[in-house]
Enzyme design. Structure first.
Site, PDB file in Angstrom:
ATOM      1  CG  HIS A 152      -1.658   1.059   1.449  1.00 16.23           C
ATOM      2  ND1 HIS A 152      -3.005   1.498   1.307  1.00 16.23           N
ATOM      3  CD2 HIS A 152      -1.303   2.385   2.007  1.00 16.23           C
ATOM      4  CE1 HIS A 152      -3.294   2.792   1.676  1.00 16.23           C
ATOM      5  NE2 HIS A 152      -2.340   3.324   2.264  1.00 16.23           N
ATOM      6  CD  GLU A 153       1.890   3.628   3.724  1.00 22.00           C
ATOM      7  OE1 GLU A 153       2.426   4.817   3.273  1.00 22.00           O
ATOM      8  OE2 GLU A 153       0.931   3.598   4.225  1.00 22.00           O
ATOM      9  CG  HIS A 199       0.689   6.399  -0.838  1.00 23.58           C
ATOM     10  ND1 HIS A 199      -0.509   6.534  -1.376  1.00 23.58           N
ATOM     11  CD2 HIS A 199       0.341   5.546   0.366  1.00 23.58           C
ATOM     12  CE1 HIS A 199      -1.496   6.390  -0.579  1.00 23.58           C
ATOM     13  NE2 HIS A 199      -0.929   5.820   0.535  1.00 23.58           N
ATOM     14  CD  GLU A 244      -4.090   6.555   2.453  1.00 20.08           C
ATOM     15  OE1 GLU A 244      -4.185   5.298   2.529  1.00 20.08           O
ATOM     16  OE2 GLU A 244      -3.276   7.649   2.523  1.00 20.08           O
TER      17      GLU A 244
END
Length: 303
Positions: free
Chosen positions: A144-145, A148, A219
């Protein structure tokens, strides 16, 4: 906005929102500086130097500022083999260069990514997160990070948040820096003193709402692309549930310290169910995130 060689699924909705946010943020920036130059005519060199200097500092040193504020410390593979191993596997899956890896000593279970580009990117996990998650759950959070970083929305959020910082600084400079006294012969001092904080407050409010709208979508985008990359949306859903549930057990003082960086964290330190609170929140609700992951899981399980 995402690099072509990354295997993270492109998100046109995120790209459109980032471009739109940057356009309106830039428009607000021009309006704010233009009004300041018109009102503070005798001090225009100072206005330009302060505005330009803050922008460069905020963008160029954003990764160091964020890492320092959140207590992140870079670690070597020998110091954190499991964390480095998980990021190595994600980088191999995504075909991305490896970011710097850091750990923050905090019992708040969370993670964040920062940096203005892939070259300067840093991915950090807290000791609380590392202690609580299973390996597959940790990989889901780190994927997930890394999303970004791949989509460059960390850099966009850094630039977008700059305008609010500038509005607050300019207000203080205008009130306490003596600019009003320098324009006493042309404009009423009282009008100048009232006008600058008012405009700054409006600009700050608009920029705050724009960044919150972008933050909530990014997100969901990171959850979606991480689940598709790893092929394990259930692991990410499990991590979300576990981390959100553990927040209630963290001391309020620790959560207050983490709250200013909510927009960069995997899960916000504080979440609210009130409609107004959701409007101003940096993250979508847990229910929204889990529903999306459940749909992805169903899609992936179809023959």
């Amino acid at each position: 906005m995402a690099r072509a060689r990354s295997r993270y699924a492109p998100d046109r909705g995120l790209t459109t929102r980032m471009v739109s946010t940057m356009f309106f943020i830039g428009l607000l920036y021009v309006v704010l500086v233009g009004v300041l130059l018109a009102v503070l005519r005798g001090a225009w060199p100072v206005v330009l130097v302060v505005a330009g200097g803050l922008f460069v500092a905020q963008f160029w040193f954003s990764d160091r500022i964020a890492a320092y504020g959140m207590g992140a410390r870079e670690v070597t593979p020998q110091e954190a083999p499991e964390l480095h191993g998980a990021i190595d596997r994600i980088c191999a899956l995504a075909d991305m260069p490896k970011p710097r890896v850091a750990i923050a000593r905090s019992d708040v279970p969370n993670a964040f990514a920062t940096g203005r580009s892939e070259r300067t990117a840093l991915v950090c996990a807290t000791t609380g997160l590392l202690r609580r998650l299973e390996p597959e759950e940790l990989e889901g959070v780190l994927a997930h990070e890394m999303s970004h970083v791949a989509h460059r929305d960390v850099a966009v959020m850094t630039i977008a948040s700059f305008l609010g910082v500038l509005a607050g600084v300019v207000t203080r400079v205008a009130l306490w820096g003596g600019f009003a006294r320098g324009n006493r012969g042309n404009d009423p001092v009282g009008v100048i003193i009232m006008l600058i904080p008012l405009i700054s407050a409006v600009v700050y409010a608009l920029s705050f709402l724009l960044t919150r709208l972008l933050s909530r979508y990014r997100e969901l985008s990171a959850d979606r692309t991480a689940a598709l990359l790893t092929g394990r949306p259930s692991a990410l859903a499990s991590a979300l549930t576990k981390v959100s549930g553990q927040m209630a057990r963290i001391p309020t003082e620790d959560l207050r310290k983490a709250e200013p960086y909510n927009a960069f964290y995997f899960v916000p330190a504080f979440a609210t169910k009130e409609s107004l609170g959701r409007l101003l929140s940096s993250h979508p609700t847990l229910e929204q995130r889990l529903d999306q992951l459940a749909r992805i899981s169903a899609d992936l399980s179809r023959p």
